[in-house]
Design a protein around this motif. Structure first.
Motif, mmCIF file in Angstrom:
data_model
loop_
_atom_site.group_PDB
_atom_site.id
_atom_site.type_symbol
_atom_site.label_atom_id
_atom_site.label_comp_id
_atom_site.label_asym_id
_atom_site.label_seq_id
_atom_site.Cartn_x
_atom_site.Cartn_y
_atom_site.Cartn_z
ATOM 1 N N GLU A 275 -6.504 14.538 53.088
ATOM 2 C CA GLU A 275 -6.273 13.363 52.259
ATOM 3 C C GLU A 275 -7.370 12.365 52.536
ATOM 4 O O GLU A 275 -7.563 11.939 53.675
ATOM 5 N N SER B 278 -8.453 7.762 48.784
ATOM 6 C CA SER B 278 -7.186 7.020 48.649
ATOM 7 C C SER B 278 -7.332 5.514 48.451
ATOM 8 O O SER B 278 -6.730 4.738 49.199
ATOM 9 N N PRO B 279 -8.106 5.079 47.470
ATOM 10 C CA PRO B 279 -8.262 3.633 47.286
ATOM 11 C C PRO B 279 -7.034 3.025 46.613
ATOM 12 O O PRO B 279 -6.230 3.742 46.017
ATOM 13 N N ASN B 280 -6.914 1.721 46.734
ATOM 14 C CA ASN B 280 -5.927 1.017 45.934
ATOM 15 C C ASN B 280 -6.556 0.787 44.571
ATOM 16 O O ASN B 280 -7.658 0.246 44.482
ATOM 17 N N TYR C 129 -4.853 10.099 47.611
ATOM 18 C CA TYR C 129 -3.532 9.449 47.602
ATOM 19 C C TYR C 129 -3.710 8.000 47.145
ATOM 20 O O TYR C 129 -3.899 7.081 47.947
ATOM 21 N N GLY D 40 -3.443 4.271 45.965
ATOM 22 C CA GLY D 40 -2.549 3.127 46.181
ATOM 23 C C GLY D 40 -2.257 2.532 44.810
ATOM 24 O O GLY D 40 -2.960 1.640 44.351
ATOM 25 N N GLU E 2 0.926 6.710 45.505
ATOM 26 C CA GLU E 2 2.185 6.146 45.998
ATOM 27 C C GLU E 2 3.260 6.056 44.929
ATOM 28 O O GLU E 2 4.448 6.227 45.197
ATOM 29 N N TYR F 161 5.207 0.851 52.281
ATOM 30 C CA TYR F 161 4.108 1.817 52.381
ATOM 31 C C TYR F 161 4.530 3.012 53.261
ATOM 32 O O TYR F 161 4.350 4.169 52.892
ATOM 33 N N ASP G 199 5.098 7.071 52.562
ATOM 34 C CA ASP G 199 4.413 8.119 53.330
ATOM 35 C C ASP G 199 5.402 9.157 53.886
ATOM 36 O O ASP G 199 5.053 10.329 54.029
ATOM 37 N N TYR H 281 -5.175 12.932 57.613
ATOM 38 C CA TYR H 281 -5.156 11.649 56.929
ATOM 39 C C TYR H 281 -6.445 10.932 57.285
ATOM 40 O O TYR H 281 -6.562 10.397 58.394
ATOM 41 N N ILE I 43 -8.461 7.931 57.281
ATOM 42 C CA ILE I 43 -8.273 6.495 57.014
ATOM 43 C C ILE I 43 -8.696 5.709 58.254
ATOM 44 O O ILE I 43 -8.592 6.215 59.363
ATOM 45 N N GLN J 206 -5.607 1.335 60.578
ATOM 46 C CA GLN J 206 -4.245 1.764 60.227
ATOM 47 C C GLN J 206 -3.615 2.664 61.304
ATOM 48 O O GLN J 206 -2.626 3.352 61.050
ATOM 49 N N GLN K 2 0.201 2.311 61.839
ATOM 50 C CA GLN K 2 0.966 2.912 60.735
ATOM 51 C C GLN K 2 1.137 4.418 60.952
ATOM 52 O O GLN K 2 2.211 4.975 60.764
ATOM 53 N N PHE K 3 0.056 5.078 61.400
ATOM 54 C CA PHE K 3 0.146 6.536 61.548
ATOM 55 C C PHE K 3 0.852 6.949 62.838
ATOM 56 O O PHE K 3 1.516 7.969 62.864
HETATM 57 N N1 ARG Z 1 -4.366 3.168 49.875
HETATM 58 C C1 ARG Z 1 -4.420 2.882 51.262
HETATM 59 C C2 ARG Z 1 -5.433 1.796 51.539
HETATM 60 O O1 ARG Z 1 -6.377 1.629 50.799
HETATM 61 C C3 ARG Z 1 -4.797 4.081 52.087
HETATM 62 C C4 ARG Z 1 -3.864 5.245 52.045
HETATM 63 C C5 ARG Z 1 -3.915 6.050 53.304
HETATM 64 N N2 ARG Z 1 -3.082 7.186 53.306
HETATM 65 C C6 ARG Z 1 -1.772 7.198 53.555
HETATM 66 N N3 ARG Z 1 -1.158 8.362 53.464
HETATM 67 N N4 ARG Z 1 -1.124 6.144 53.898
HETATM 68 O O2 ARG Z 1 -5.292 1.104 52.530
#
Ligand code: ARG
Length: 574
Positions: free
Chosen positions: A120, A123-125, A160, A162, A259, A309, A313, A331, A333, A337, A340-341
């Motif tokens: 993965e 994964s941008p927003n 993935y 956002g 998401e 969020y 996940d 993942y 990233i 973060q 979070q993980f």
């Molecule tokens: N969209 C999120 C961001 O830009 C990152 C996603 C990371 N992946 C995940 N499975 N949470 O911060």
């Protein structure tokens, strides 16, 4: 090559002894070396018997000599404090080269056969401009995906997105108030980001706006037709633009599930976890206790009933495990973060969602030459398109100077490959955990540890082959006599070639691109040395000339394959 030596070693060691051979930095310590004697000498029985590491190494060296096929090694030596060093004979190297030369898939392995890995990345927003952090993410993820594929895995490249959350309520509110359809059509992400920024600025003086944003999101969640339509449109326009950026980077994905896809599962997931006694209410919110992992409780539903969020996940993880039965999920990233993980992976253990190995592939920041976080003069973070644009423009200047006679189209193509390759290599050569520095000059230099240097080496070798009239891999190749490849530079290049599979393996196992990049840089240096010090085109001995050309062809092929794994193109001319 390494495997042949390991096979001999294993046949001499007690079954199950962990053993490895490495390639010493300097040839004076052998072409290959093992420290297994030191390990053997440290076990209890050996110590009692008074066996020193050096004595064990000496004994092993003699045994290896006797067990190896005649003429396989040139020399085997025990070296203090207990290494066994090997030098291979020329004949062994030449024979191995013959195998490498005829193996079209050299370096590819089956280690991941029948296993699926989900990588993965990116994964941008959506509705936000891609910045330099996304660039790192995308470059690293793409390369790791390539490496896994090359190692025999079935790879699912997953973007993935956002594409859900209160920010879309705000965006809808902003669009209703100030939006311009044409501007969004023309430049979707920029226009949407502007709206979003304006929304935030205006809420300072108009707190009512914030409430309207929340309301719009509630409506969106509730399935309101108009809001759904707007959200869908924002999403589609964003994706169209994202695809253009990915195309410039040479990146593509198998799955774009973001998401929003998991939104309908939020309530059932929370309810189920509550019923199973895994989640509990705490100060109005829903949490999963993670004391056993030394972590604060994971919040999966806010007191106002909104999902998070992390909750998405969890649903996502469950979906992936069920649908793809992956052996691993990466993942990709940033470092920021990590928490979070840690929580997600702990929750996965609690929920027994543990059929796959879960890895957070983290990376550091991008810094400017000043050492500060990379930003524009106005202090804004730099966008990905700005960086790629600048890199390509700088590469174009260089190509213009080097190759004025090429057509404009050719120059542009080369500039793209070199500019983007330079940015990618600058990132991939570093240990991803560290911050990387953008030094434009070094990044784009045709010498030193840079992408252009590797591409230049490839182009040089291709140019030699073009000039020679070398017919690639024709029928005669199989019968070619490689005994003529006996100069130091040729032998060194062959040995470097043999390290390729191991470099790929290391990158695959460590989830790091740097071992492969580092290998390719060293490889290019050795290749340069070969064609700079050995007459090839001018060699008067025809069969030796052909053998040397074959070495060049094989080296070029491996370099191109390696660059390909880093996601870097190898133009025929530079
Ligand atoms: N969209 C999120 C961001 O830009 C990152 C996603 C990371 N992946 C995940 N499975 N949470 O911060």
């Amino acid at each position: 090559m390494k495997d042949s030596i390991l096979t001999i070693l294993r046949s001499l060691l007690p079954a199950g002894t962990p053993v490895d051979v490495s390639v010493p930095e300097q040839e004076t310590f052998g072409h290959y070396s093992t420290n297994v004697a030191m390990r053997l000498a440290s076990v209890k029985g050996a110590k009692k018997a008074g066996a020193t590491p050096m004595a064990v190494a000496q004994e092993l060296a003699v045994k290896i000599e006797a067990a190896a096929p005649a003429g396989f090694f040139e020399k085997i030596e025990a070296a203090a404090p207990g290494f066994v060093n090997f030098w291979l004979s020329k004949k062994t190297l030449q024979e191995e080269f013959k195998k490498v030369f005829s193996d079209k898939n050299y370096g590819r392995s089956e280690s991941g056969k029948k296993k699926t890995v989900i990588v993965e990345y990116s994964s941008p927003n959506i509705a936000k401009i891609l910045n330099v952090g996304h660039l790192r993410n995308t470059i690293i993820g793409e390369s790791l995906a390539n490496i896994f594929e090359f190692s025999g895995y079935t790879v699912i490249r997953w973007n993935y997105l956002g594409d859900w959350g209160t920010q879309f309520g705000k965006l809808i509110a902003a669009y209703r108030q100030w939006g311009d359809k044409k501007a969004v059509m023309k430049n979707p992400i920029e226009a949407l980001q502007k709206l979003y920024v304006r929304f935030h600025e205006e809420t300072k003086s108009d707190p009512e706006l914030e409430r309207r944003g929340q309301e719009e999101f509630k409506k969106l969640e509730g399935g309101d037709k108009e809001n759904r339509k707007l959200w869908k449109w924002f999403r589609e326009e964003s994706i169209k633009e994202l695809k253009r950026s990915y195309k410039a980077l040479g990146v593509d994905f198998d799955v774009w599930t973001g998401e929003s896809f998991f939104e309908n599962e939020m309530k059932p997931v929370v309810r189920e976890l509550c019923e199973r006694g895994i989640a509990e209410r705490s100060e109005g919110a829903m949490v999963i206790k993670l004391d056993a992992f030394n972590l604060p409780p994971a919040l999966i539903e806010k007191s106002d009933g909104a999902s998070l969020y992390l909750t998405r996940d969890i649903a996502n993880l469950r979906y992936r495990l069920k649908k793809y039965k992956p052996a691993k999920i990466l993942y990709v990233i940033g470092n920021e973060q990590s928490f979070q993980f840690e929580q997600l992976f702990a929750v996965a253990k609690v929920l027994k969602l543990d059929s796959a190995e879960l890895r957070h592939v983290k990376y550091g920041l991008v810094r400017g030459e000043s050492g500060k976080k990379l930003s524009t003069r106005e202090g804004r973070t730099v966008s990905m398109n700005e960086i790629l644009g600048k890199a390509v423009a700088l590469a174009k200047e260089a190509v213009q100077k080097k190759n004025a006679e090429l057509s404009e189209k050719e120059k542009n193509e080369i500039a793209e490959a070199v500019g983007i390759g330079a940015v990618k290599y600058n990132d991939l050569k570093e240990n991803r955990m560290t911050d990387i520095v953008f030094n434009w000059e070094r990044m784009l230099a045709f010498t030193g540890d840079s992408g252009p240097y590797l591409q230049y080496t490839y182009a040089r070798m291709r140019s030699i082959l073009r000039k020679s009239g070398y017919a690639e891999r024709d029928a005669k190749d199989a019968g070619r006599d490689f005994a003529a490849l006996d100069g130091d530079a040729a032998l060194a290049l062959m040995r470097k070639l043999f390290e390729f599979p191991d470099a790929v393996k290391k990158s695959n196992e460590l989830l790091m691109t740097s071992p492969l990049a580092d290998y390719l840089y060293k490889f290019a240096s050795v290749a340069n040395k070969f064609y700079e010090t050995t007459p090839i085109l001018k060699d008067e001995n025809e069969s030796r000339r052909q053998a040397r050309l074959t070495l060049i062809e094989t080296a070029a092929r491996v370099l191109k394959t390696g660059l390909g794994l880093l996601g870097i193109q190898a133009p025929e001319k530079i």
